[in-house]
Design a protein around this motif. Structure first.
Motif, PDB file in Angstrom:
ATOM      1  N   PHE A   1       0.826  -1.206   0.000  1.00  0.00           N
ATOM      2  CA  PHE A   1       0.000   0.000   0.000  1.00  0.00           C
ATOM      3  C   PHE A   1       0.866   1.263   0.000  1.00  0.00           C
ATOM      4  CE2 PHE A   1      -2.043   3.342   2.537  1.00  0.00           C
ATOM      5  CZ  PHE A   1      -3.234   3.520   1.854  1.00  0.00           C
ATOM      6  N   LEU A   2       1.821   1.328   0.939  1.00  0.00           N
ATOM      7  CA  LEU A   2       2.672   2.513   1.063  1.00  0.00           C
ATOM      8  C   LEU A   2       3.625   2.647  -0.130  1.00  0.00           C
ATOM      9  CD1 LEU A   2       3.569   2.283   4.863  1.00  0.00           C
ATOM     10  CD2 LEU A   2       1.922   3.817   3.781  1.00  0.00           C
ATOM     11  N   GLY A   3       4.205   1.518  -0.563  1.00  0.00           N
ATOM     12  CA  GLY A   3       5.149   1.555  -1.673  1.00  0.00           C
ATOM     13  C   GLY A   3       4.503   1.949  -2.984  1.00  0.00           C
ATOM     14  N   SER A   4       3.335   1.388  -3.272  1.00  0.00           N
ATOM     15  CA  SER A   4       2.633   1.726  -4.511  1.00  0.00           C
ATOM     16  C   SER A   4       2.238   3.194  -4.521  1.00  0.00           C
ATOM     17  CB  SER A   4       1.382   0.844  -4.662  1.00  0.00           C
ATOM     18  OG  SER A   4       1.730  -0.519  -4.758  1.00  0.00           O
ATOM     19  N   GLY A   5       1.790   3.687  -3.380  1.00  0.00           N
ATOM     20  CA  GLY A   5       1.420   5.091  -3.285  1.00  0.00           C
ATOM     21  C   GLY A   5       2.606   6.018  -3.474  1.00  0.00           C
ATOM     22  N   THR A   6       3.757   5.626  -2.920  1.00  0.00           N
ATOM     23  CA  THR A   6       4.970   6.424  -3.079  1.00  0.00           C
ATOM     24  C   THR A   6       5.412   6.466  -4.537  1.00  0.00           C
ATOM     25  OG1 THR A   6       5.684   5.857  -0.829  1.00  0.00           O
ATOM     26  CG2 THR A   6       7.363   6.689  -2.345  1.00  0.00           C
ATOM     27  N   ILE A   7       5.313   5.331  -5.221  1.00  0.00           N
ATOM     28  CA  ILE A   7       5.674   5.275  -6.643  1.00  0.00           C
ATOM     29  C   ILE A   7       4.769   6.186  -7.461  1.00  0.00           C
ATOM     30  CG2 ILE A   7       5.624   3.796  -8.690  1.00  0.00           C
ATOM     31  CD1 ILE A   7       6.675   1.529  -6.923  1.00  0.00           C
ATOM     32  N   ASP A   8       3.451   6.094  -7.244  1.00  0.00           N
ATOM     33  CA  ASP A   8       2.512   6.923  -7.999  1.00  0.00           C
ATOM     34  C   ASP A   8       2.760   8.410  -7.744  1.00  0.00           C
ATOM     35  OD1 ASP A   8       1.329   4.673  -9.020  1.00  0.00           O
ATOM     36  OD2 ASP A   8      -0.301   4.630  -7.562  1.00  0.00           O
ATOM     37  N   THR A   9       3.008   8.756  -6.471  1.00  0.00           N
ATOM     38  CA  THR A   9       3.251  10.152  -6.114  1.00  0.00           C
ATOM     39  C   THR A   9       4.526  10.670  -6.762  1.00  0.00           C
ATOM     40  OG1 THR A   9       2.145   9.826  -3.976  1.00  0.00           O
ATOM     41  CG2 THR A   9       3.561  11.759  -4.191  1.00  0.00           C
ATOM     42  N   SER A  10       5.591   9.863  -6.734  1.00  0.00           N
ATOM     43  CA  SER A  10       6.875  10.268  -7.301  1.00  0.00           C
ATOM     44  C   SER A  10       6.786  10.444  -8.812  1.00  0.00           C
ATOM     45  CB  SER A  10       7.953   9.242  -6.952  1.00  0.00           C
ATOM     46  OG  SER A  10       8.086   9.097  -5.548  1.00  0.00           O
ATOM     47  N   ILE A  11       6.121   9.497  -9.474  1.00  0.00           N
ATOM     48  CA  ILE A  11       5.978   9.587 -10.926  1.00  0.00           C
ATOM     49  C   ILE A  11       5.195  10.841 -11.313  1.00  0.00           C
ATOM     50  CG2 ILE A  11       4.837   8.542 -12.916  1.00  0.00           C
ATOM     51  CD1 ILE A  11       5.641   5.834 -11.848  1.00  0.00           C
ATOM     52  N   LYS A  12       4.112  11.119 -10.562  1.00  0.00           N
ATOM     53  CA  LYS A  12       3.308  12.307 -10.849  1.00  0.00           C
ATOM     54  C   LYS A  12       4.134  13.580 -10.668  1.00  0.00           C
ATOM     55  CE  LYS A  12      -0.794  14.850  -9.354  1.00  0.00           C
ATOM     56  NZ  LYS A  12      -1.946  14.884  -8.427  1.00  0.00           N
ATOM     57  N   TYR A  13       4.920  13.627  -9.601  1.00  0.00           N
ATOM     58  CA  TYR A  13       5.724  14.822  -9.328  1.00  0.00           C
ATOM     59  C   TYR A  13       6.796  15.027 -10.397  1.00  0.00           C
ATOM     60  CZ  TYR A  13       9.141  17.892  -7.141  1.00  0.00           C
ATOM     61  OH  TYR A  13      10.027  18.915  -6.896  1.00  0.00           O
ATOM     62  N   ILE A  14       7.524  13.951 -10.728  1.00  0.00           N
ATOM     63  CA  ILE A  14       8.593  14.066 -11.718  1.00  0.00           C
ATOM     64  C   ILE A  14       8.033  14.397 -13.092  1.00  0.00           C
ATOM     65  CG2 ILE A  14      10.415  12.785 -12.928  1.00  0.00           C
ATOM     66  CD1 ILE A  14      10.890  11.244 -10.327  1.00  0.00           C
ATOM     67  N   GLU A  15       6.916  13.754 -13.435  1.00  0.00           N
ATOM     68  CA  GLU A  15       6.327  13.993 -14.760  1.00  0.00           C
ATOM     69  C   GLU A  15       5.863  15.445 -14.907  1.00  0.00           C
ATOM     70  OE1 GLU A  15       2.690  12.339 -17.603  1.00  0.00           O
ATOM     71  OE2 GLU A  15       3.038  11.458 -15.628  1.00  0.00           O
ATOM     72  N   THR A  16       5.225  16.004 -13.886  1.00  0.00           N
ATOM     73  CA  THR A  16       4.717  17.368 -13.986  1.00  0.00           C
ATOM     74  C   THR A  16       5.809  18.420 -13.808  1.00  0.00           C
ATOM     75  OG1 THR A  16       4.169  17.329 -11.613  1.00  0.00           O
ATOM     76  CG2 THR A  16       2.425  16.726 -13.163  1.00  0.00           C
ATOM     77  N   THR A  17       6.943  18.029 -13.193  1.00  0.00           N
ATOM     78  CA  THR A  17       7.980  19.014 -12.872  1.00  0.00           C
ATOM     79  C   THR A  17       9.132  19.001 -13.870  1.00  0.00           C
ATOM     80  OG1 THR A  17       7.457  18.729 -10.523  1.00  0.00           O
ATOM     81  CG2 THR A  17       9.500  19.882 -11.052  1.00  0.00           C
ATOM     82  N   TYR A  18       9.547  17.807 -14.325  1.00  0.00           N
ATOM     83  CA  TYR A  18      10.782  17.707 -15.097  1.00  0.00           C
ATOM     84  C   TYR A  18      10.632  17.131 -16.497  1.00  0.00           C
ATOM     85  CZ  TYR A  18      12.886  18.414 -10.493  1.00  0.00           C
ATOM     86  OH  TYR A  18      13.219  18.911  -9.256  1.00  0.00           O
ATOM     87  N   LEU A  19       9.574  16.370 -16.770  1.00  0.00           N
ATOM     88  CA  LEU A  19       9.500  15.648 -18.039  1.00  0.00           C
ATOM     89  C   LEU A  19       8.926  16.487 -19.175  1.00  0.00           C
ATOM     90  CD1 LEU A  19       8.358  11.971 -17.323  1.00  0.00           C
ATOM     91  CD2 LEU A  19      10.603  12.801 -17.989  1.00  0.00           C
TER      92      LEU A  19
END
Length: 287
Positions: A153-171
Motif C-alpha cells: 500500500f505505502l510503496g505503490s502510493g509512493t511510486i505513484d506520487t513520485s511519478i506524478k511529481y517528476i512527470e509534472t515538474t521535469y518531463l
C-alpha cells in the motif's frame, strides 16, 4: 478498448505472480527479466535519438534511480502478497494506495479536501485491513498477516506520487517512454546485483522457466501502463471516470479470478473490505 485492455493487463500482473508462486518459478529471476523486457519496449517506443550523457544529466535521472529501487522492491512485495495473502488482497492494497498521491496533492498542490474525499481516504484504509484479514484457528490476530499488504500500500502510493511529481515538474511531452525505460533498466540492474549476490553466496540456481514468465510479465507490465495512458487521452471521457472504472474493475476482476481459478476462500470481512474498497475508490476519484 484501451481501457478494457488496461484492466485486463493490470489484472494479469497479479495472476502471473500467483501462477509463478504455484509453479515454484523463481520470483526474483522472473521480475528481473520482466524489467529488461519492459525496458526494451520503452526504448523501441521512443522516437528520438538516445544519448546516454543527456539522460544522465537530465533533472529526472536521480528520481529514476530512486524509482528503480522502489519498482523492484514493491514488485517483489506484490508477488509475495498475491502468493501468501491472495489475489484480492494484493489488488486492494495496491489500488487503495491512490489515497497517498491525493494526500500529497492536498499539501503540495494546495488541492481542496472536502468531506467526500476525506471519507474516501478513511474508508480506503479500513478496506485494506478488512480485505487483508485472515482467520486464525489457534491464535489471535497478528500484525504478521498485514505487513505485506501495508508495505504494498505505502510503496505503490509512493511510486505513484513520485511519478506524478517528476512527470509534472521535469518531463517533456515526449520524455515518458525514455523515462520509463530508464526506470525499468535501473530496476533490472539492481535485480542483477541481487542475483549476483546470491550467486556469490552459492544460493543461486538458474530457473529456465523464469525466462518465459519474465518475458510475459514484462510485456504485460509495459502495456498495462501504455494502454492506461492511451485511455486517458480519449476525448469523450474524463480522467476521473477512467480511473474509477479501471481501479474498481481490477479489484473485482482479480477477486473473481481468485475465486474461480485459484479457489481462494474469502471471509465475510474480506467481502465487506472489497465492497468498501469499491466505495472508497469512487468517493476519492469523483470528489
Amino acid at each position: 478498448m484501451y481501457l478494457l485492455l488496461s484492466i485486463c493487463a493490470s489484472t494479469l500482473i497479479f495472476v502471473i505472480f500467483k501462477v509463478v508462486g504455484k509453479r515454484n518459478i523463481n520470483t526474483l529471476q522472473t521480475i528481473v527479466i520482466n524489467y529488461f523486457t519492459a525496458f526494451t519496449y520503452g526504448i523501441l517506443s521512443y522516437d528520438a535519438p538516445i544519448i546516454v550523457s543527456d539522460i544522465i544529466q537530465s533533472k529526472w535521472f536521480f528520481g529514476a534511480i530512486g524509482l528503480g529501487f522502489l519498482f523492484i522492491a514493491i514488485f517483489n512485495v506484490m508477488a509475495l502478497t498475491a502468493q501468501r495473502n491472495g489475489l484480492s488482497v494484493a489488488s486492494v492494497a495496491s489500488k487503495m494506495s491512490v489515497v497517498i498521491p491525493i494526500i500529497f496533492g492536498l499539501f503540495f498542490y494546495n488541492e481542496s479536501l472536502g468531506w467526500q474525499k476525506a471519507l474516501g481516504i478513511v474508508l480506503a484504509l479500513l478496506a485494506v485491513y478488512l480485505a487483508s484479514y485472515k482467520a486464525k484457528t489457534d491464535q489471535r490476530f497478528s500484525i504478521k498477516t498485514l505487513w505485506l499488504p501495508i508495505i504494498l500500500f505505502l510503496g505503490s502510493g509512493t511510486i505513484d506520487t513520485s511519478i506524478k511529481y517528476i512527470e509534472t515538474t521535469y518531463l517533456a511531452d515526449n520524455g515518458i517512454p525514455i523515462f520509463s525505460a530508464t526506470i525499468f533498466f535501473i530496476a533490472g540492474v539492481i535485480g542483477i546485483g541481487l542475483l549476483s549476490a546470491k550467486a556469490i553466496q552459492k544460493q543461486f540456481t538458474f530457473d529456465p522457466k523464469s525466462i518465459v514468465s519474465g518475458v510475459i510479465l514484462g510485456v504485460v507490465n509495459y502495456y498495462s501502463i501504455y494502454t492506461l495512458l492511451k485511455a486517458l487521452n480519449a476525448e469523450n471521457f474524463e480522467s476521473s471516470t477512467i480511473f474509477t472504472v479501471n481501479n474498481v474493475a481490477i479489484v473485482m476482476l482479480t477477486t473473481l479470478i481468485g475465486l474461480l481459478l485459484f479457489k481462494e476462500r474469502l471471509l465475510t470481512k474480506n467481502w465487506i473490505g472489497i465492497g468498501i474498497a469499491v466505495l472508497s475508490i469512487i468517493l476519492v476519484t469523483l470528489s
